[in-house]
Every structure is written in C-alpha cells, then in structure tokens.
Design an enzyme around this catalytic site. Structure first.
Site, PDB file in Angstrom:
ATOM      1  N   TYR A 125       0.817  -1.210   0.000  1.00 15.53           N
ATOM      2  CA  TYR A 125       0.000   0.000   0.000  1.00 15.53           C
ATOM      3  C   TYR A 125       0.854   1.263   0.000  1.00 15.53           C
ATOM      4  O   TYR A 125       0.340   2.370   0.174  1.00 15.53           O
ATOM      5  CB  TYR A 125      -0.945   0.018   1.212  1.00 15.53           C
ATOM      6  CG  TYR A 125      -2.021  -1.047   1.186  1.00 15.53           C
ATOM      7  CD1 TYR A 125      -1.861  -2.240   0.476  1.00 15.53           C
ATOM      8  CD2 TYR A 125      -3.206  -0.873   1.864  1.00 15.53           C
ATOM      9  CE1 TYR A 125      -2.838  -3.210   0.455  1.00 15.53           C
ATOM     10  CE2 TYR A 125      -4.204  -1.840   1.853  1.00 15.53           C
ATOM     11  CZ  TYR A 125      -4.007  -3.010   1.149  1.00 15.53           C
ATOM     12  OH  TYR A 125      -4.989  -3.968   1.139  1.00 15.53           O
ATOM     13  N   LYS A 173       4.984 -14.134   4.021  1.00  9.54           N
ATOM     14  CA  LYS A 173       5.105 -15.038   2.859  1.00  9.54           C
ATOM     15  C   LYS A 173       6.581 -15.105   2.482  1.00  9.54           C
ATOM     16  O   LYS A 173       6.968 -14.886   1.327  1.00  9.54           O
ATOM     17  CB  LYS A 173       4.234 -14.500   1.703  1.00  9.54           C
ATOM     18  CG  LYS A 173       4.103 -15.435   0.513  1.00  9.54           C
ATOM     19  CD  LYS A 173       3.207 -16.624   0.764  1.00  9.54           C
ATOM     20  CE  LYS A 173       3.248 -17.608  -0.388  1.00  9.54           C
ATOM     21  NZ  LYS A 173       2.356 -18.766  -0.197  1.00  9.54           N
ATOM     22  N   ASP A 206      -1.087 -18.082   3.665  1.00 10.01           N
ATOM     23  CA  ASP A 206      -2.148 -18.971   3.163  1.00 10.01           C
ATOM     24  C   ASP A 206      -2.535 -20.005   4.216  1.00 10.01           C
ATOM     25  O   ASP A 206      -3.708 -20.241   4.491  1.00 10.01           O
ATOM     26  CB  ASP A 206      -1.784 -19.615   1.816  1.00 10.01           C
ATOM     27  CG  ASP A 206      -0.302 -19.870   1.619  1.00 10.01           C
ATOM     28  OD1 ASP A 206       0.490 -19.555   2.524  1.00 10.01           O
ATOM     29  OD2 ASP A 206       0.058 -20.403   0.560  1.00 10.01           O
ATOM     30  N   ASP A 230      -4.914  -6.392   6.165  1.00 12.63           N
ATOM     31  CA  ASP A 230      -6.207  -5.949   5.647  1.00 12.63           C
ATOM     32  C   ASP A 230      -7.112  -7.164   5.424  1.00 12.63           C
ATOM     33  O   ASP A 230      -8.264  -7.210   5.881  1.00 12.63           O
ATOM     34  CB  ASP A 230      -5.967  -5.188   4.328  1.00 12.63           C
ATOM     35  CG  ASP A 230      -7.204  -4.467   3.823  1.00 12.63           C
ATOM     36  OD1 ASP A 230      -8.242  -4.508   4.504  1.00 12.63           O
ATOM     37  OD2 ASP A 230      -7.122  -3.867   2.734  1.00 12.63           O
TER      38      ASP A 230
END
Ligand code: NAI
Ligand code: MG
Length: 340
Positions: A125, A173, A206, A230
């Site tokens: 972002y 990740k 995930d 988010d």
C-alpha cells in the site's frame, strides 16, 4: 473540560454509524467538542480539488484524536484511498483490530480473542505504482523498511505484554517474498528475544487463513504487513459475527484515528440498517486511549447487555432493529449505568 476531537463521518453508511457513535459517547456524560468535517473523499473533490483536504489533517494533528466513518474509494481508477493516505500522512503505523467473541452473538466459533496488528503505512500500500504503456506492464512495489517493521512488531509485543496476552504470531510469505516478507520475519525473530515471557511463532499467510477458520482459539496477537493485515482482519471479523461489530484504531506516535474495519457498505447505505456497533466499539477504544475507562466500561457493558437480551439486533445479526433503534437502546443503557 471538553475533549476536542476531529469527527469525519465519511460517506455511505458512515454518517449513520457516526451519528450513532456520537450519541452513545454523549450518553456517557463526558463532554466533547467535535470538529466535524463532512467533506472528505468524493465530497471534498469539488471544493478542495483533493479528497483529503489539508484542514482535515491539520485538525487531527492539533487535536491528536479523531473518530472516523468509512470513506468510499473508487475501484481501479480515480483518487487514491483517503483512508490509506490519512494513515500515511499522519504516520499512523499501527492498525489495531481486536476480534473477540461477544456474549449473545452466535457464530460457529466460541472463545475467539485475537488482536490483529496491521502495519499501516508501507508494504504493497506504499503507493509506488507504475504502468509501462509500451509494454503494457503494471508494477506495484511492496516497500518494507527495517524501521517500519520494527515499530509495528514492537508495538504488538508491548500491547501483548500490557494486556496479558501470551502469544504473538507473525504472518508473512517469506518463502516467496524473500526480501520483503523475509526481512519482516527476521526482525520479528530479533524482537521476540526481548520478550521471553511471550511465545512467538510465525505462519505463512495462506496456511494462516486455513488455521484461523479451523482453530482461531490457538491465536492471540497477530502481527503482519499491510495487505495481509487488511485481508486477515476481514476474515477474523467473520469469525466473531461480521464486519458490523469489529472495531479498529490507527495509532501513531503523534495522533490516533479510531475507525471500524468495515467500509462504506453502499449496498445498505441510507437505509437506517447498518450496525453501528463497530464504530461504537472503536469509540470505546478511543475512550480508553483518552484514559476514560469508566465511560468505556459503561458503553461496553451496555452493548453486551443489548446483545445478550437479543431484542434489538440489527439485520446483519439476524434481528430487525434499525440503526437508530439499536442506538437509542444502547445510549439509554449507558445513561442508566453512568447515573446509577
Ligand atoms: P464493506 O465493508 O463496505 O462491506 C462489505 C459487506 O459488509 C457489505 O455487504 C456490507 O453491507 C456489510 N457491512 C459492512 N459494514 C456493515 C455494518 N456496519 N453493518 C452491517 N453490514 C455491514 O466493504 P466493500 O463493499 O468491499 O467496500 C465498500 C467501500 O468502502 C469501498 O469503496 C471501499 O474502498 C471502502 N472501504 C473503506 C474503508 C475505510 O474507510 N476505512 C475500509 C474498507 C473499505
Ligand atoms: Mg479492509
């Protein structure tokens, strides 16, 4: 003395839930001097030529505290998100979103009590985007800094310590995004050593999504980068009753802006149907930030009593009460508590 607070009702359901939160806050008997700005987002463009006018930022910088409704962001075109810009311009680096099972609200999960700490100023972002017209290739850069990572991770650990949580989970990740997520994870491991009484672990995003919808009770504090935070906070809202009830706070070193996790909900805007609980609970976080714990407890207890009783629930929780009916019941209960 009155608390001088910047009030941004926003758009969509924003003005409805903001009026509700103001009514409940005023029922506590505390005094507030609201600095209200109706024109933010699309509504500000005409007069100010920008969706986030400078007087709004100045007001928050001066008052150091704001209560904010959601602001619509055009999808795939148009102005940059006012919500994201506000957080970046005021350096509100910690987005704190508690997701807790509430009495009287039935969900498939019991005893969920987790708090998501979303890094609020950088990551995907950061706003570093580029489109190469010749090659027709678009880039969005995920910028992660050591300083930005350290401060949100440390904020999470400090919060855990202060509130008696025993676990911090860092979500990343780093297997794929070795530099950005990798650095975030490494910094988490470094800082965790300063908090030996808190159990630290990490999860790949995930897998974390799956874990949260199977065993959410295994988690307490979750710290993560902007985009993952988010997404995870909407997911976690779903575990405890939906977006209508989950509050949030954007906190920086200089000021704090309190707002719900949810957006402007155009599908129900203007119908007196929105659940104002999420913004009312954000206002409870604001009261605690101001040190007004008795008033915060009164509002919390009035909400819990209303949920337990179950007669005045809004449509998202299976009831048929309007926003204003629910608000009146809660405000009355707050008044009874502070006078009794
Ligand atoms: P949304 O959160 O506005 O709505 C998602 C779903 O949840 C809708 O079905 C809505 O009716 C329901 N919902 C949300 N809040 C509710 C409430 N208080 N009571 C009852 N039901 C509620 O998400 P959506 O539709 O993806 O976004 C709409 C707009 O809001 C977009 O322009 C988006 O950019 C903006 N947005 C703004 C945020 C902010 O101001 N901080 C945060 C998230 C989205
Ligand atoms: Mg969101």
């Amino acid at each position: 003395m009155a608390y001088r607070i910047t009030l941004l009702p926003g758009d969509g359901i924003g003005p409805e839930v903001t009026d509700a939160a103001v009514a409940v806050l005023e029922a506590t008997g505390l005094r507030f001097a609201w600095e209200r700005f109706e024109e933010v987002g699309a509504a500000a463009l005409q007069r100010y030529d920008t969706p986030l006018p400078e007087p709004v930022l100045d007001s928050i910088r001066k008052n150091r505290v704001a209560l904010k409704g959601p602001v619509t962001t055009p999808v795939g075109k148009g102005f940059k998100s006012v919500n994201v810009q506000l957080r970046q311009k005021l350096d509100l680096y910690a987005n704190v979103r508690p997701c807790k099972s509430l009495p009287g609200i039935e969900t498939p999960f019991k005893n969920v009590n987790l708090v998501i700490f979303r890094e609020n100023t950088e990551g995907l972002y950061a706003g570093i985007e580029n489109y190469d017209e010749r090659l027709e290739i678009a880039d969005s850069i995920a910028r992660i800094s050591r300083k930005g990572s350290q401060r949100i991770i440390r904020f999470c650990f400090e919060y855990a310590r202060r509130h008696g949580f025993r676990k911090v989970t860092l979500v990343h990740k780093a297997n794929i995004l070795k530099l950005t997520s990798g650095m975030f994870l490494n910094i988490g491991r470094e800082i965790a050593q300063e908090y030996p009484e808190i159990t630290f672990n990490d999860r790949i995003i995930d897998n974390m999504c799956m874990q949260l919808v199977v065993r959410p009770q295994d988690y307490e504090c979750i710290v993560t980068t902007n985009l993952f935070g988010d997404i995870l906070s909407d997911l976690a809202a779903g575990l405890v009753g939906g977006l209508g009830i989950v509050p949030g706070a954007n906190i920086g070193d200089a000021c704090a802006v309190f707002e719900a996790v949810h957006g402007s909900a155009p599908d129900i805007a203007g119908q007196n149907r929105a659940n104002p609980t999420a913004l009312i609970r954000s206002a409870v976080m604001m009261l605690r930030h101001l040190g007004e714990h008795a008033a915060a407890d009164a509002v919390r207890d009035a909400l819990y009593e209303t949920f337990r009783e179950g007669r005045y629930l809004t449509a998202d929780l299976g009831g048929s009460a309007t926003t204003s009916q629910f608000t009146e019941v809660v405000a009355d209960r707050v008044r009874q508590r502070v006078s009794g």
